[in-house]
Design a protein around this motif. Structure first.
Motif, PDB file in Angstrom:
ATOM      1  N   TYR A 214       1.342   6.292   1.140  1.00 15.70           N
ATOM      2  CA  TYR A 214       0.162   5.635   0.570  1.00 15.70           C
ATOM      3  C   TYR A 214       0.138   5.799  -0.944  1.00 15.70           C
ATOM      4  CZ  TYR A 214      -1.106   6.621   5.419  1.00 15.70           C
ATOM      5  OH  TYR A 214      -1.093   6.732   6.784  1.00 15.70           O
TER       6      TYR A 214
ATOM      7  N   VAL B 298      -7.359   2.652   1.629  1.00 19.02           N
ATOM      8  CA  VAL B 298      -6.660   2.394   0.362  1.00 19.02           C
ATOM      9  C   VAL B 298      -6.839   0.940  -0.067  1.00 19.02           C
ATOM     10  CG1 VAL B 298      -4.368   2.242  -0.691  1.00 19.02           C
ATOM     11  CG2 VAL B 298      -4.987   4.250   0.668  1.00 19.02           C
TER      12      VAL B 298
ATOM     13  N   THR C 192      -6.230   5.172   7.098  1.00 18.37           N
ATOM     14  CA  THR C 192      -5.991   5.507   5.692  1.00 18.37           C
ATOM     15  C   THR C 192      -5.547   4.277   4.910  1.00 18.37           C
ATOM     16  OG1 THR C 192      -5.387   7.775   6.290  1.00 18.37           O
ATOM     17  CG2 THR C 192      -4.692   6.993   4.118  1.00 18.37           C
ATOM     18  N   SER C 193      -4.705   3.457   5.527  1.00 12.29           N
ATOM     19  CA  SER C 193      -4.291   2.224   4.853  1.00 12.29           C
ATOM     20  C   SER C 193      -5.499   1.353   4.541  1.00 12.29           C
ATOM     21  CB  SER C 193      -3.291   1.449   5.716  1.00 12.29           C
ATOM     22  OG  SER C 193      -2.063   2.132   5.800  1.00 12.29           O
TER      23      SER C 193
ATOM     24  N   LYS D  69       0.832  -1.204   0.000  1.00 11.32           N
ATOM     25  CA  LYS D  69       0.000   0.000   0.000  1.00 11.32           C
ATOM     26  C   LYS D  69       0.865   1.252   0.000  1.00 11.32           C
ATOM     27  CE  LYS D  69       0.740   1.568   4.361  1.00 11.32           C
ATOM     28  NZ  LYS D  69       0.904   2.944   4.855  1.00 11.32           N
TER      29      LYS D  69
ATOM     30  N   ASP E 153       1.561  -3.916   4.384  1.00 15.57           N
ATOM     31  CA  ASP E 153       1.212  -2.775   5.230  1.00 15.57           C
ATOM     32  C   ASP E 153       2.209  -2.766   6.385  1.00 15.57           C
ATOM     33  OD1 ASP E 153      -0.087  -0.610   6.325  1.00 15.57           O
ATOM     34  OD2 ASP E 153      -1.883  -1.705   6.938  1.00 15.57           O
TER      35      ASP E 153
ATOM     36  N   HIS F 167       3.560   4.230  -0.897  1.00 15.11           N
ATOM     37  CA  HIS F 167       3.874   5.031  -2.083  1.00 15.11           C
ATOM     38  C   HIS F 167       5.139   4.510  -2.755  1.00 15.11           C
ATOM     39  CE1 HIS F 167       4.437   8.312  -4.829  1.00 15.11           C
ATOM     40  NE2 HIS F 167       5.562   8.680  -4.249  1.00 15.11           N
TER      41      HIS F 167
END
Length: 667
Positions: free
Chosen positions: A282, A321, A317-318, A271, A306, A273
């Motif tokens: 992210y 996503v 937020t994870s 997940k 993760d 970036h």
């Protein structure tokens, strides 16, 4: 094998306080359940070396006050979610600090670390399996098996070794009659040390549960996997984060081989970036939809990496996503299970032929192999990747890219394949014996390699030429000198005026081509063999010339000698696979399209995220059918599509493709 897995990293330095202080078992498990997750790999021991549970072998993290691993397993199981357990092997900072004699010693006498360039020389220390560390690791593994018999698997990370001249390695090499001052002997010993590690850990696991799933992870799939798979692995997990140095072509190359083994496997993205351990980094949810769709398209289950916060609190937020991607997968699993790839083309990589040693740091890329895979993906060929033991009888074309050494066994295998009606494409030095020339009868003689190290030029025949290039094309690599005997020429080679040197150069890069051709052929075709005199897959991987891509595509088509299994109107960045589900009497066509964009360079690696998914409309598909087609429909909820079937082929138009679209062809 669960389809929607999370690899939940938890590498946590011993100075961080409050470990697990915000862990809420119910919230932890519900977050994954709501994100459509069905398996979470949780940590026993991380790279820092501390355990996340009470232990009589190692040391529990000094700022953890309860059995976090047990709490995680129980919470996940209560929601019907699997919980495999993670341990790390070659990296263990605690063991390296408390037992520096267990560390790997490089042949130059230094103590190697991983990622020292990431800041102030900090990096993971390498441990030596020849030392008592392996006993320590096996005791930790047994303790985990005894404490957590209800776990759903064991994941052993960092399952590789560097050559070492530690005291322990020297003693063992001497006992084996190996010379630790000799590089080849060190490499052989290191490879054997890895196999010993496999066996010791397997025995530690199976002593308590012979059916416990077990996987030994490495950043790049070892091509000796088939040799060790049945003895040590229960399944395969292909670590391949496309934004973390692996790239978007790495996973398909590995998957197209592992898929042929017929054993369960998964793809592993993240997940993040960019890279592992990037807490607070992210990627877009749409990027994960595409990446998971690509896993399904290649026959894999899915795993998303993760990293849990030190407090044990879930990162919302994870989950936001991950949720769209795993909802996408959950709705399509029924069209993925039990499927096999339909392929016309087999590609035998240079690594599969040469079998690089287990010893050393795994690399992600081989230019020739990844270049060939990239060409096959971008030209939307239906292909598998094979090794020396694969059955070739189901394929029409075998590709040996650029530098495949053909020994007696492979020569016999290829000749039997051609005798049975198969066809072969060789490029560059593949199929050339430096002393005797061509191993196969390609209708030409080999007269050495061009001395033009800058590269030569090629003007292929009309049938093999790029559509927009009518003049000699610079190939960035020297040609093999080929003299036709009774083969059909594939074009002409042109030399530059000279190599670029400090004594004489012309222009910014290479000298122009001489006006007249050299007199050697760009390649030769005879019978079932097609040979091209340049390492076109390597150079395409390195420079990305569209003209080279077109030439490679036309060479493949000419060598194939029959209609493709599937064609579409997808753009070049599109991907297509066709998977057959025999129990459902259907094919499933996977259409993929995304455009990763170069947006940064971090620590020497390009950062190429997918920024958005674009809608493509009215994509035509022309597929070789395996029987009378009853219906064609978009997966999972329709609509039904109009189709025609003539001459053994079914044709239809897909109204929209966004990232990943599956289409069912029912027989």
């Amino acid at each position: 094998m669960r389809y929607r897995q999370i690899h939940l990293d938890f590498h946590t330095n011993e100075t961080i306080a409050g470990i697990g202080s915000r862990f809420d078992p119910g919230a932890f498990a519900r977050a994954f359940k709501e994100a459509h997750v069905d398996s979470v790999t949780v940590f026993s021991k991380c790279h820092h070396g501390h355990s996340y549970h009470p232990t009589e072998v190692g040391k529990m993290h000094p700022h953890l006050e309860f059995d976090l691993l047990r709490a995680q397993i129980d919470a996940l199981h209560a929601e019907g979610i699997n919980a495999p357990i993670y341990l790390t092997a070659t990296w263990d900072e605690l063991a390296a600090f408390e037992h520096p004699e267990w560390r790997t010693v490089s042949p130059d006498g230094t103590l190697p670390t991983f990622m020292p360039q990431y800041g102030n020389g900090a990096g993971w220390a390498f441990l030596d399996f020849a030392s008592p560390y392996l006993d320590y690791l096996c005791h930790q593994t047994e303790e985990v098996m005894q404490r957590y018999p209800d776990a759903d698997g064991i994941f052993m990370d960092i399952s590789f070794q560097l050559p070492s001249i530690s005291r322990f390695a020297k003693i063992k090499m001497d006992a084996m009659g190996l010379d630790w001052s000799n590089a080849e002997d060190r490499e052989a010993f290191t490879a054997q040390s890895i196999v010993t590690y496999f066996g010791r850990v397997r025995d530690a696991v199976h002593k308590h549960n012979p059916k416990m799933p077990l996987y030994f992870n490495s950043p790049h799939m070892p091509w000796e996997l088939r040799k060790h798979y049945k003895d040590y692995y229960s399944h395969v997990e292909l670590e391949s984060l496309p934004t973390a140095g692996w790239g978007y072509e790495h996973f398909p190359l590995s998957a197209r081989f592992v898929d042929t083994l017929g054993e369960p496997f998964l793809g592993m993205t993240g997940k993040f970036h960019i890279h592992w351990g990037e807490v607070g980094g992210y990627k877009l949810p749409e990027a994960l939809v595409y990446e998971c769709g690509a896993m399904l398209a290649h026959g894999a289950c899915c795993s998303i990496g993760d990293h849990l916060h030190p407090t044990g609190q879930i990162d919302r937020t994870s989950m936001d996503v991950i949720r769209p991607a795993y909802k996408w997968v959950a709705e399509r699993e029924a069209w993925a299970k039990g499927s096999t790839n339909r392929a016309q083309v087999a590609m035998l990589p240079t690594e599969a032929a040469s079998l690089p040693s287990f010893a050393g740091r795994p690399h992600h890329h081989c230019d020739a192999d990844e270049g060939a895979s990239r060409v096959l993906l971008e030209t939307q060929m239906a292909f598998d990747v094979v090794d020396m033991h694969s059955d070739l009888s189901g394929y029409r074309l075998l590709i040996l890219p650029d530098d495949v050494v053909v020994g007696d066994a492979l020569k016999a295998k290829v000749e039997a394949f051609v005798a049975g009606g198969g066809r072969v494409l060789l490029t560059g030095k593949s199929g050339i014996d430096p002393e005797h020339g061509f191993v196969f009868d390609v209708g030409a003689d080999w007269d050495g390699t061009s001395p033009n190290s800058d590269g030569d030029y090629v003007l292929p025949t009309e049938a093999c030429r790029a559509s927009f290039v009518g003049d000699p094309l610079f190939m960035y690599a020297p040609a093999e000198h080929v003299k036709l005997t009774d083969g059909t020429s594939l074009g002409e080679v042109y030399e530059p005026y000279f190599n670029r040197t400090v004594r004489h150069f012309s222009g910014h890069v290479q000298a122009a081509s001489k006006p007249e051709p050299l007199g050697t052929a760009a390649g030769s075709a005879k019978g079932g063999f097609t040979y091209f005199a340049f390492p076109i897959f390597t150079t395409y991987f390195q420079v990305g010339s569209l003209a080279m891509l077109e030439i490679a595509e036309k060479l493949i088509e000419q060598a194939l000698g029959e209609d493709r299994l599937v064609t579409t109107s997808l753009p070049r960045a599109g991907r297509v696979t066709v998977r057959h589900q025999p129990e459902e009497a259907r094919d499933v066509v996977h259409l993929l399209y995304a455009t990763p964009a170069l947006r940064g360079n971090f620590r020497g690696a390009p950062v190429q995220p997918i920024q958005e998914l674009i809608d493509l409309h009215d994509i035509t598909v022309d597929l070789a059918a395996t029987g009378a087609v009853k219906a064609v429909s978009v997966v999972p909820n329709g609509p039904a599509l109009e189709f025609t079937q003539t001459d053994g082929r079914v044709r239809f138009t897909v109204p929209k493709v966004r990232g990943h679209q599956m289409v069912e062809v029912r027989y």
